[in-house]
Design a protein around this motif. Structure first.
Motif, PDB file in Angstrom:
ATOM      1  N   UNK A  20       0.885  -0.932   0.093  1.00 12.72           N
ATOM      2  CA  UNK A  20      -0.094   0.309   0.056  1.00 12.72           C
ATOM      3  C   UNK A  20       0.565   1.335  -0.578  1.00 12.72           C
ATOM      4  N   UNK A  21       2.118   0.765   0.396  1.00 16.55           N
ATOM      5  CA  UNK A  21       2.415   2.943   0.206  1.00 16.55           C
ATOM      6  C   UNK A  21       2.982   3.162   1.034  1.00 16.55           C
ATOM      7  N   UNK A  22       1.958   2.809   2.399  1.00 12.72           N
ATOM      8  CA  UNK A  22       1.715   3.726   3.368  1.00 12.72           C
ATOM      9  C   UNK A  22       3.281   4.316   4.271  1.00 12.72           C
ATOM     10  N   UNK A  23       2.726   5.974   3.870  1.00  8.44           N
ATOM     11  CA  UNK A  23       4.154   6.423   4.821  1.00  8.44           C
ATOM     12  C   UNK A  23       4.473   6.374   6.290  1.00  8.44           C
ATOM     13  N   UNK A  24       3.314   6.103   7.040  1.00  9.72           N
ATOM     14  CA  UNK A  24       4.227   5.853   8.377  1.00  9.72           C
ATOM     15  C   UNK A  24       4.275   4.433   8.189  1.00  9.72           C
ATOM     16  N   UNK A  25       4.958   3.935   8.893  1.00  5.53           N
ATOM     17  CA  UNK A  25       5.384   2.283   9.739  1.00  5.53           C
ATOM     18  C   UNK A  25       4.119   1.752   9.367  1.00  5.53           C
ATOM     19  N   UNK A  26       3.852   0.559   9.383  1.00  4.36           N
ATOM     20  CA  UNK A  26       2.203  -0.432   9.888  1.00  4.36           C
ATOM     21  C   UNK A  26       2.750  -0.885  10.892  1.00  4.36           C
ATOM     22  N   UNK A  27       1.737  -1.265  11.478  1.00  2.11           N
ATOM     23  CA  UNK A  27       1.560  -2.628  12.345  1.00  2.11           C
ATOM     24  C   UNK A  27       1.490  -3.216  12.059  1.00  2.11           C
ATOM     25  N   UNK A  61       7.388  -8.441  10.943  1.00  2.00           N
ATOM     26  CA  UNK A  61       7.978  -6.808  10.361  1.00  2.00           C
ATOM     27  C   UNK A  61       7.759  -5.575  11.188  1.00  2.00           C
ATOM     28  N   UNK A  62       7.143  -5.484  11.965  1.00  2.00           N
ATOM     29  CA  UNK A  62       7.105  -4.060  13.039  1.00  2.00           C
ATOM     30  C   UNK A  62       8.060  -3.895  13.546  1.00  2.00           C
ATOM     31  N   UNK A  63       8.288  -5.509  14.240  1.00  2.00           N
ATOM     32  CA  UNK A  63       9.598  -5.423  14.781  1.00  2.00           C
ATOM     33  C   UNK A  63      11.174  -5.229  14.383  1.00  2.00           C
ATOM     34  N   UNK A  64      11.222  -5.903  13.395  1.00  2.00           N
ATOM     35  CA  UNK A  64      12.106  -5.305  11.837  1.00  2.00           C
ATOM     36  C   UNK A  64      12.674  -4.737  12.015  1.00  2.00           C
ATOM     37  N   UNK A  65      11.402  -3.439  11.546  1.00  2.00           N
ATOM     38  CA  UNK A  65      11.664  -2.204  11.275  1.00  2.00           C
ATOM     39  C   UNK A  65      13.102  -1.584  12.229  1.00  2.00           C
ATOM     40  N   UNK A  66      12.015  -1.469  13.318  1.00  4.18           N
ATOM     41  CA  UNK A  66      12.739  -0.771  15.239  1.00  4.18           C
ATOM     42  C   UNK A  66      13.664  -1.745  14.864  1.00  4.18           C
ATOM     43  N   UNK A  67      14.221  -3.700  14.840  1.00  3.37           N
ATOM     44  CA  UNK A  67      15.496  -3.636  14.927  1.00  3.37           C
ATOM     45  C   UNK A  67      16.336  -3.140  14.378  1.00  3.37           C
ATOM     46  N   UNK A  68      15.990  -3.053  12.813  1.00  3.72           N
ATOM     47  CA  UNK A  68      16.618  -2.124  11.622  1.00  3.72           C
ATOM     48  C   UNK A  68      16.622  -0.769  11.878  1.00  3.72           C
ATOM     49  N   UNK A  69      16.011   0.064  12.280  1.00  4.96           N
ATOM     50  CA  UNK A  69      16.064   1.051  12.673  1.00  4.96           C
ATOM     51  C   UNK A  69      17.620   1.377  13.869  1.00  4.96           C
ATOM     52  N   UNK A  70      17.511   0.867  15.300  1.00  7.59           N
ATOM     53  CA  UNK A  70      18.315   1.533  16.134  1.00  7.59           C
ATOM     54  C   UNK A  70      19.187   0.914  15.759  1.00  7.59           C
ATOM     55  N   UNK A  71      19.221  -0.612  14.955  1.00  5.22           N
ATOM     56  CA  UNK A  71      20.615  -1.094  14.819  1.00  5.22           C
ATOM     57  C   UNK A  71      21.496   0.020  13.728  1.00  5.22           C
ATOM     58  N   UNK A 247       6.870  -2.379  19.345  1.00  9.86           N
ATOM     59  CA  UNK A 247       7.601  -2.085  18.536  1.00  9.86           C
ATOM     60  C   UNK A 247       6.944  -0.877  17.560  1.00  9.86           C
ATOM     61  N   UNK A 248       6.079  -1.161  17.468  1.00  7.56           N
ATOM     62  CA  UNK A 248       5.327   0.143  17.077  1.00  7.56           C
ATOM     63  C   UNK A 248       5.861   1.398  17.350  1.00  7.56           C
ATOM     64  N   UNK A 249       5.235   1.814  18.767  1.00  3.66           N
ATOM     65  CA  UNK A 249       5.687   2.430  19.002  1.00  3.66           C
ATOM     66  C   UNK A 249       6.935   3.051  19.310  1.00  3.66           C
ATOM     67  N   UNK A 250       7.750   2.079  19.143  1.00  7.37           N
ATOM     68  CA  UNK A 250       9.356   2.391  19.458  1.00  7.37           C
ATOM     69  C   UNK A 250       9.730   2.791  18.104  1.00  7.37           C
ATOM     70  N   UNK A 251       9.700   2.142  17.174  1.00  6.09           N
ATOM     71  CA  UNK A 251      10.462   2.568  15.603  1.00  6.09           C
ATOM     72  C   UNK A 251       9.770   4.322  15.500  1.00  6.09           C
ATOM     73  N   UNK A 252       9.022   4.425  16.325  1.00 10.32           N
ATOM     74  CA  UNK A 252       8.610   5.956  15.710  1.00 10.32           C
ATOM     75  C   UNK A 252       8.679   6.911  16.837  1.00 10.32           C
ATOM     76  N   UNK A 253       9.015   6.713  18.152  1.00 10.83           N
ATOM     77  CA  UNK A 253       9.822   7.267  19.115  1.00 10.83           C
ATOM     78  C   UNK A 253      11.012   7.317  18.854  1.00 10.83           C
ATOM     79  N   UNK A 254      11.893   5.987  17.774  1.00  9.18           N
ATOM     80  CA  UNK A 254      12.920   6.283  17.350  1.00  9.18           C
ATOM     81  C   UNK A 254      13.394   7.947  16.394  1.00  9.18           C
TER      82      UNK A 254
END
Ligand SMILES: *Cc1c(COP(=O)(O)O)cnc(C)c1O
Length: 391
Positions: A20-27, A61-71, A247-254
């Motif tokens: 869907x090409x969403x702007x904000x990370x999907x949960x 997938x949402x948790x992976x986004x958080x993991x890759x962003x913090x890494x 994970x979604x809250x935290x990826x946005x927190x970053x």
């Protein structure tokens, strides 16, 4: 992403867009994933690809986004997200240790970290030697060849001792040990721990990464080899995974962490400076102040003093009177939050410790830890000054 600034990485790293090409990370609020065929299910259990998931306890997938962003922010090859900061501390240690191993740790630790090192690990036959983390001679004497790991909080909770990551890492590496750093007080914003020699960095994401008091979380960062071969098998089978919603809250927190932590750090420095020499205070402890014993190290290692400082008002009665007189700053035990928080460690977070140990760690009856939030610095100063009249 390597050549981009931390702020750019904090906003874009690790993103996985759906069709869907969403702007904000999907949960992806799902525990499981569908396989087209039985053969596909079998293949995925043999080896899951980058974008293939099996079960949310293993990954999502949402948790992976958080993991890759913090890494990407930390400059780590990989990361594993955990249900809390303590699941990260525990997982980083237990996943690699076995009976008979020896580890060396600084003594000044968060209460729950101390519980794992003092009680849990020793019960399973791991020998732990505790040292005064600021004394390199003690590290030198304790780190013997064959040591499995060293563990420390780079800035200790709540007394804000700063430990020399590079010097301790050099000693540990020469003896064949791996270096695990609980880096909560340094925050990912002021951290360069991996470049300074740490092998594994652990955060409680509950603190600055969320920064808004909504969720518990943690993360273990290290080499791909350590995260995928040592940490992941242990975590995925023992159940310490982060929930996709967290994970979604935290990826946005970053995305906003850098701005928040910078503002909070600026405010902490201004408040610590303004309180220095106050007649009701025995001590103001802040690594960003020139009179802090490891001020030079803090500046070289982090470039700033962080978002937390501590004051000593002399005794418990004064501390309680002061805490009860605060009107903006709340009494709680989290830190790194948008809301400023005052904590009396001796009666709360470190209550469990016997008196001699409190004394050894500098957790005096008058010690109050202040986590500086995002309110106006002037308002916080007024609140502290008014409350201190009651001390
Ligand atoms: C808060 C904290 C932890 C534990 O994190 P949780 O998310 O509460 O489990 C570990 N280490 C330090 C230094 C902390 O401040």
């Amino acid at each position: 992403m390597k050549n981009l600034s931390k702020r750019t990485r904090a906003v874009h790293a690790g993103i996985r867009r759906s069709q869907y090409g969403e702007v904000s990370e999907a949960i992806f609020l799902t525990q499981g994933f569908v396989y087209e065929t039985a053969e596909a299910a079998e293949a995925r259990f043999i080896k899951a690809g980058e974008d293939e998931f099996i079960y949310a306890r293993y990954g999502n997938p949402t948790t992976s986004m958080f993991e890759q962003r913090i890494a990407a922010l930390e400059g780590a090859e990989d990361a594993f997200a955990t249900a809390s900061g303590m699941a990260a501390v525990n997982g980083s240690l237990i996943s690699m240790l076995k009976a008979g191993d020896h580890i060396v740790s600084s003594r000044a630790l968060f209460g729950s970290c101390l519980y794992i090192l003092e009680e849990v690990l020793q019960r399973y036959g791991v020998t732990v030697t505790f040292v005064d983390g600021t004394d390199l001679e003690q590290w030198k004497a304790a780190i013997q060849p064959g040591v499995k790991a060293v563990f420390f909080e780079s800035v200790s909770n709540p007394t804000l001792e700063v430990i020399d990551i590079r010097a301790v890492s050099d000693l540990a590496h020469a003896a064949g040990g791996i270096v695990i750093v609980d880096n909560v007080f340094a925050t990912p914003v002021w951290s360069d721990a991996l470049a300074q020699g740490a092998d594994v960095v652990v955060y409680s994401a509950t603190k600055h990464i969320d920064g808004q008091g909504r969720a518990l979380g943690g993360v273990i960062l290290g080499t791909k080899e350590f995260i995928r071969k040592t940490v992941e098998p242990f975590m995925k089978h023992t159940g310490g995974a982060m929930s996709p919603f967290t994970s979604w809250m935290l990826v946005k927190g970053l995305e906003t962490m850098e701005l928040r932590v910078r503002a909070q750090t600026e405010s902490a420095l201004a408040l610590a400076k303004a309180l220095q020499g106050h007649p009701k205070l025995y001590r103001v402890i802040y690594p960003g102040l020139a009179d802090h014993p490891q001020h030079a190290l803090a500046m070289a290692q982090m470039g700033a003093g962080g978002t937390v400082f501590a004051i000593d008002v002399g005794n418990r009665e004064s501390a309680f009177r002061m805490l009860n007189a605060l009107e903006i700053i709340i009494i709680s035990n989290n830190l790194g939050d948008a809301k400023s928080i005052a904590t009396h460690p001796a009666s709360t977070t470190h209550q469990r410790l016997p008196q001699p140990q409190k004394e050894a760690l500098g957790i005096t009856p008058g010690l109050v830890r202040l986590s500086v939030g995002l309110e106006g610095t002037e308002d916080l100063l007024d609140d502290l000054m008014t409350a201190l009249e009651q001390a």
